[in-house]
Design an enzyme around this catalytic site. Structure first.
Site, PDB file in Angstrom:
ATOM      1  N   ALA A  97      -8.673   8.096  -3.528  1.00  0.00           N
ATOM      2  CA  ALA A  97      -9.813   8.742  -3.287  1.00  0.00           C
ATOM      3  C   ALA A  97      -9.673  10.518  -3.462  1.00  0.00           C
ATOM      4  O   ALA A  97     -10.451  10.957  -3.857  1.00  0.00           O
ATOM      5  CB  ALA A  97     -10.425   8.786  -1.836  1.00  0.00           C
ATOM      6  N   ASP A 147      -1.535  -1.219   5.653  1.00  0.00           N
ATOM      7  CA  ASP A 147      -1.830  -0.487   7.212  1.00  0.00           C
ATOM      8  C   ASP A 147      -3.285  -0.657   7.546  1.00  0.00           C
ATOM      9  O   ASP A 147      -3.762  -0.067   8.368  1.00  0.00           O
ATOM     10  CB  ASP A 147      -1.218   0.873   7.181  1.00  0.00           C
ATOM     11  CG  ASP A 147      -1.903   1.947   6.289  1.00  0.00           C
ATOM     12  OD1 ASP A 147      -2.573   1.590   5.314  1.00  0.00           O
ATOM     13  OD2 ASP A 147      -1.868   3.179   6.741  1.00  0.00           O
ATOM     14  N   LYS A 148      -3.981  -1.102   6.657  1.00  0.00           N
ATOM     15  CA  LYS A 148      -5.453  -1.098   6.761  1.00  0.00           C
ATOM     16  C   LYS A 148      -6.099  -2.442   6.564  1.00  0.00           C
ATOM     17  O   LYS A 148      -5.542  -3.383   5.728  1.00  0.00           O
ATOM     18  CB  LYS A 148      -6.348  -0.244   5.863  1.00  0.00           C
ATOM     19  CG  LYS A 148      -5.853   1.353   5.911  1.00  0.00           C
ATOM     20  CD  LYS A 148      -6.549   2.105   5.243  1.00  0.00           C
ATOM     21  CE  LYS A 148      -6.441   3.734   5.483  1.00  0.00           C
ATOM     22  NZ  LYS A 148      -4.998   4.034   5.407  1.00  0.00           N
ATOM     23  N   ASP A 193       0.819  -1.149  -0.084  1.00  0.00           N
ATOM     24  CA  ASP A 193      -0.048  -0.031   0.048  1.00  0.00           C
ATOM     25  C   ASP A 193       0.887   1.155   0.193  1.00  0.00           C
ATOM     26  O   ASP A 193       2.078   0.878   0.258  1.00  0.00           O
ATOM     27  CB  ASP A 193      -0.860   0.073   1.142  1.00  0.00           C
ATOM     28  CG  ASP A 193      -1.785   1.132   1.385  1.00  0.00           C
ATOM     29  OD1 ASP A 193      -2.468   1.522   0.352  1.00  0.00           O
ATOM     30  OD2 ASP A 193      -1.922   1.735   2.518  1.00  0.00           O
ATOM     31  N   ARG A 194       0.350   2.516  -0.201  1.00  0.00           N
ATOM     32  CA  ARG A 194       1.456   3.598  -0.280  1.00  0.00           C
ATOM     33  C   ARG A 194       1.221   4.505   0.875  1.00  0.00           C
ATOM     34  O   ARG A 194       2.141   4.520   1.575  1.00  0.00           O
ATOM     35  CB  ARG A 194       1.038   4.544  -1.575  1.00  0.00           C
ATOM     36  CG  ARG A 194       1.962   5.261  -1.942  1.00  0.00           C
ATOM     37  CD  ARG A 194       1.729   6.365  -2.705  1.00  0.00           C
ATOM     38  NE  ARG A 194       1.120   7.426  -2.198  1.00  0.00           N
ATOM     39  CZ  ARG A 194       0.449   8.416  -3.063  1.00  0.00           C
ATOM     40  NH1 ARG A 194       0.707   8.831  -4.229  1.00  0.00           N
ATOM     41  NH2 ARG A 194      -0.287   9.405  -2.172  1.00  0.00           N
ATOM     42  N   ASP A 195       0.244   5.117   1.205  1.00  0.00           N
ATOM     43  CA  ASP A 195      -0.018   5.928   2.227  1.00  0.00           C
ATOM     44  C   ASP A 195      -0.119   5.389   3.522  1.00  0.00           C
ATOM     45  O   ASP A 195      -0.983   4.325   3.744  1.00  0.00           O
ATOM     46  CB  ASP A 195      -1.364   6.911   2.171  1.00  0.00           C
ATOM     47  CG  ASP A 195      -1.223   7.818   0.741  1.00  0.00           C
ATOM     48  OD1 ASP A 195      -0.206   8.125   0.419  1.00  0.00           O
ATOM     49  OD2 ASP A 195      -2.075   7.701  -0.013  1.00  0.00           O
ATOM     50  N   THR A 254      -2.591   1.078  -4.577  1.00  0.00           N
ATOM     51  CA  THR A 254      -3.009   2.194  -3.837  1.00  0.00           C
ATOM     52  C   THR A 254      -4.357   2.623  -4.082  1.00  0.00           C
ATOM     53  O   THR A 254      -4.648   3.128  -5.454  1.00  0.00           O
ATOM     54  CB  THR A 254      -1.959   3.261  -3.627  1.00  0.00           C
ATOM     55  OG1 THR A 254      -2.469   4.393  -3.089  1.00  0.00           O
ATOM     56  CG2 THR A 254      -1.646   3.793  -5.117  1.00  0.00           C
ATOM     57  N   ASN A 255      -5.336   2.812  -3.316  1.00  0.00           N
ATOM     58  CA  ASN A 255      -6.500   3.540  -3.384  1.00  0.00           C
ATOM     59  C   ASN A 255      -6.242   5.091  -3.596  1.00  0.00           C
ATOM     60  O   ASN A 255      -5.397   5.617  -2.359  1.00  0.00           O
ATOM     61  CB  ASN A 255      -7.512   3.343  -2.025  1.00  0.00           C
ATOM     62  CG  ASN A 255      -8.144   2.021  -2.401  1.00  0.00           C
ATOM     63  OD1 ASN A 255      -8.055   1.263  -3.083  1.00  0.00           O
ATOM     64  ND2 ASN A 255      -8.706   1.451  -1.266  1.00  0.00           N
TER      65      ASN A 255
END
Length: 193
Positions: A75, A155-156, A30-32, A72-73
């Site tokens: 939004a 992280d989620k 994931d990115r963020d 990565t999402n």
């Protein structure tokens, strides 16, 4: 729920994989919150703070023969905070930063949709927004990745769920931007596989 997966950013240094070779394994990231500190809709170099240890982890993955692929999402695109061109420019910069530190990334897959907050065509249910597995499945097809032999670092819960739905057997959860426990688990995983 039939939206097309966006064309990923493929790193200019990514070498083609011979079709006669066995599928390769990947480290999905994931990115963020995993690569950069999640300050909220990060899309500029000025707002980027790296998670401590991320360059070493990606370099270690590459040394183990894993292909580092971001899923990565985004939004922020759906909400109109920045557009896909801004995102691609930022992604090119980010990939260059990783190459400069001898920890190259292979590709960045992204979802620009949001089912509630999206603007215009970007407000939709899609197959790419995690926890849907679309980005991982698209990466596996395009880059010839063995999903069962790969690892997801997120992280989620939605990151873990997307990976599980795609058939990725190993998932590692990053908490509060702390990679240390994950690095230990990743090193242990490398010895077992």
């Amino acid at each position: 729920m039939q939206t097309a997966i966006r064309t990923p950013y493929l790193d200019p240094g990514l070498e083609p994989w011979p079709k006669e070779s066995a599928p390769r394994r990947a480290l999905f990231l994931d990115r963020d919150g995993v690569i950069n500190v999640d300050h909220g809709y990060v899309h500029t170099a000025a707002r980027t703070d790296w998670i401590p240890g991320i360059f070493e982890l990606v370099a270690q993955a590459g040394a183990k023969g894993l292909l580092p692929v971001i899923v990565t999402n985004q939004a922020g695109i759906a909400r109109g905070y920045y557009d896909e061109a801004d995102f691609r420019r930022y992604t090119a910069w980010m990939h260059a930063e990783f190459r400069m530190r001898r920890s190259p990334l292979a590709a960045t897959y992204f979802c620009p949709h949001h089912p509630i907050a999206g603007v215009g065509e970007l407000r939709c249910e899609c197959t790419c927004r995690k926890p849907q597995p679309g980005m991982l499945l698209a990466a596996a097809q395009r880059l010839d990745i063995d999903l069962a032999g790969s690892v997801m670092l997120g992280d989620k819960v939605s990151d873990m769920e997307a990976a599980t739905r795609a058939g990725v057997a190993t998932t590692l959860l990053v908490t509060a931007g702390n990679l240390e426990p994950v690095i230990d688990k990743f090193q242990a995983w490398g010895r077992q596989s």
